[in-house]
Every structure is written in structure tokens, then in C-alpha cells.
Design a protein around this motif. Sequence first.
Motif, PDB file in Angstrom:
ATOM      1  N   ALA A 112     -29.534  -9.736 -12.294  1.00 22.78           N
ATOM      2  CA  ALA A 112     -28.936  -9.749 -11.493  1.00 22.78           C
ATOM      3  C   ALA A 112     -28.914 -10.217  -9.519  1.00 22.78           C
ATOM      4  O   ALA A 112     -28.026  -9.585  -9.525  1.00 22.78           O
ATOM      5  CB  ALA A 112     -28.830  -7.393 -11.419  1.00 22.78           C
ATOM      6  N   ILE A 113     -30.017 -10.252  -9.629  1.00 23.40           N
ATOM      7  CA  ILE A 113     -30.816 -10.046  -8.191  1.00 23.40           C
ATOM      8  C   ILE A 113     -29.680 -12.107  -7.791  1.00 23.40           C
ATOM      9  O   ILE A 113     -28.783 -12.331  -7.041  1.00 23.40           O
ATOM     10  CB  ILE A 113     -31.617 -10.289  -7.779  1.00 23.40           C
ATOM     11  N   ALA A 114     -30.027 -12.683  -8.966  1.00 25.76           N
ATOM     12  CA  ALA A 114     -28.918 -13.965  -9.065  1.00 25.76           C
ATOM     13  C   ALA A 114     -27.540 -14.016  -9.124  1.00 25.76           C
ATOM     14  O   ALA A 114     -27.129 -14.470  -7.873  1.00 25.76           O
ATOM     15  CB  ALA A 114     -29.849 -14.438  -9.826  1.00 25.76           C
ATOM     16  N   ARG A 115     -27.607 -12.883  -9.432  1.00 33.80           N
ATOM     17  CA  ARG A 115     -25.676 -12.376  -9.394  1.00 33.80           C
ATOM     18  C   ARG A 115     -25.880 -12.146  -8.345  1.00 33.80           C
ATOM     19  O   ARG A 115     -24.527 -13.110  -7.674  1.00 33.80           O
ATOM     20  CB  ARG A 115     -25.471 -11.873 -10.461  1.00 33.80           C
ATOM     21  N   ALA A 116     -26.346 -11.145  -7.265  1.00 33.86           N
ATOM     22  CA  ALA A 116     -25.924 -11.402  -6.435  1.00 33.86           C
ATOM     23  C   ALA A 116     -26.273 -11.774  -5.041  1.00 33.86           C
ATOM     24  O   ALA A 116     -25.709 -12.453  -4.437  1.00 33.86           O
ATOM     25  CB  ALA A 116     -26.955  -9.991  -5.689  1.00 33.86           C
ATOM     26  N   LEU A 117     -27.107 -13.294  -5.409  1.00 34.15           N
ATOM     27  CA  LEU A 117     -27.712 -14.543  -4.254  1.00 34.15           C
ATOM     28  C   LEU A 117     -26.744 -15.654  -4.447  1.00 34.15           C
ATOM     29  O   LEU A 117     -26.168 -16.075  -3.738  1.00 34.15           O
ATOM     30  CB  LEU A 117     -28.631 -15.191  -5.383  1.00 34.15           C
ATOM     31  N   VAL A 118     -25.614 -15.644  -5.578  1.00 31.60           N
ATOM     32  CA  VAL A 118     -25.262 -16.713  -5.779  1.00 31.60           C
ATOM     33  C   VAL A 118     -23.731 -16.842  -4.452  1.00 31.60           C
ATOM     34  O   VAL A 118     -23.446 -18.190  -4.513  1.00 31.60           O
ATOM     35  CB  VAL A 118     -24.182 -17.502  -7.326  1.00 31.60           C
ATOM     36  N   THR A 119     -23.542 -16.027  -4.454  1.00 30.64           N
ATOM     37  CA  THR A 119     -21.941 -16.268  -3.255  1.00 30.64           C
ATOM     38  C   THR A 119     -22.453 -16.510  -1.783  1.00 30.64           C
ATOM     39  O   THR A 119     -21.955 -16.135  -1.258  1.00 30.64           O
ATOM     40  CB  THR A 119     -21.783 -15.440  -3.778  1.00 30.64           C
ATOM     41  N   ALA A 120     -24.485 -16.474  -1.974  1.00 32.63           N
ATOM     42  CA  ALA A 120     -24.494 -16.533  -0.206  1.00 32.63           C
ATOM     43  C   ALA A 120     -24.067 -15.247   0.517  1.00 32.63           C
ATOM     44  O   ALA A 120     -23.063 -15.397   1.308  1.00 32.63           O
ATOM     45  CB  ALA A 120     -24.535 -17.805   0.210  1.00 32.63           C
ATOM     46  N   PRO A 121     -24.658 -13.734  -0.444  1.00 33.14           N
ATOM     47  CA  PRO A 121     -24.116 -12.887   1.215  1.00 33.14           C
ATOM     48  C   PRO A 121     -24.610 -12.278   2.232  1.00 33.14           C
ATOM     49  O   PRO A 121     -25.158 -13.029   2.673  1.00 33.14           O
ATOM     50  CB  PRO A 121     -23.880 -12.028  -0.409  1.00 33.14           C
TER      51      PRO A 121
END
Length: 223
Positions: free
Chosen positions: A151-160
Motif C-alpha cells: 500500500a505504501i509502494a502504491r502511494a509512493l509510485v506517483t511521487a506525491p
Amino acid sequence: MIQLKEVSKIYTIGDECVYALDHASMQIKEGEFVSIIGPSGSGKSTMMNIIGCLDTADEGEYILDGISIEQYSETELARIRNKKIGFIFQNFNLLPKLTAEENVELPLIYQRIKTSERRKRVREALEKVELSHRMHHCPTELSGGQQQRVAIARALVTAPSLFLADEPTGNLDSKTGVEIMKLFHELHEMGNTIVLITHDNGVADEAERKIRIHDGKVKEVTV
């Protein structure tokens, strides 16, 4: 980065008006690590939904990156949610039939990123959370801690520019919770802004600043 000015969210229950948020005001600067702590029913989730542009206030003003949210259209708000904010939830919110790789890739598909770039960024995100060796596994084949890393990787992947975490250690044992908090500290050291919502004092104390919410009212706490 985040500024709430006298924000209220009001629900009508029968003949009674209930303030989920009661003229709440606060500021969070870019690069800060802030925890918002309060008991169940205090207004934490309502505040998270407003900060994350999932809901709007009934009164007051929410300013994100210098612009009032009211000035954005629904399409622009959806774009903000997808690109500017990385959401991390207590229940992970992973799609059970997709692998870790496919779950992390989803937001990039919504952004219409080309396949080669998507795969590169997904692998990098999973490597950052030390889970690239499990990328082809589905959520049911992963532990709770591993699912939260996905879930953290999914949040990370868009470089928010903002990570918004709602009780990220709530469904984890204490050892795994410590590991996940270590990840948040690493994200913060990389310059990310983190807003962590929790009922756990020990988790809240790990942030630079602590904001307490009770009965919809907000108060700064000295850490």
C-alpha cells in the motif's frame, strides 16, 4: 502546504446538528511530519477526508498549496487525489485478485503512463519498501505488514507531495508497526510531507508535531 481556516463539517441527525469538525484551524508546512491524534468519533476521519479532497467542508476554507479547494472542479480534484496525494489506509485497500505489482501499478494506469515507464516505477517503489521479491504475489499470500508495504509502494509510485496515512499501523502487531513507522521516517527524510492520523499516542509521538482533535475541535500539542 495545508491550511484549514475555521473548517466545519456538519451532519444532521434527526432534529439535531452534529459538528464532526467544529471551526477547526491548522497549518502544515511542506516537508513536515505531523500526527493528528484523537479517539474514535473525534473527527479524525472527517479531517482526513477533507485534507485528502475526498469530501468538502460545510463552513470555512481549505487551502492546498496556496489555492482554495473551492476553486477546483471535480476533474481537477480527482487529478489532485491521483497525483499530489498518496493515500495509505488501515485496511490496506488492495485489490485481492491483483498481484502486488499490479496493485502498485494501478494509479499509473489511471495517469496513462506508458507501460515501460510504469514497470520501471513500480519496481523502484517496491524496492524502496523492500518487497520486490514478492511482487508477483497476491494480497492473500502476504502478511499484514507486507500488504501495508504494498500500500505504501502504491502511494509512493506517483511521487506525491503529500502522504496521508489513516491508522497505518492499526491492523498490525507491534513489531510490524515499528517497521512501518521506520518506513515513514525514511519517507520523511527524503523530503516528503506526511500527515498521519492515529488514536495511538506512541505512534503519534514519532511525528515532529502532534495535533489533537476531540469532539471536532483542534488543538496543537507540545511533543
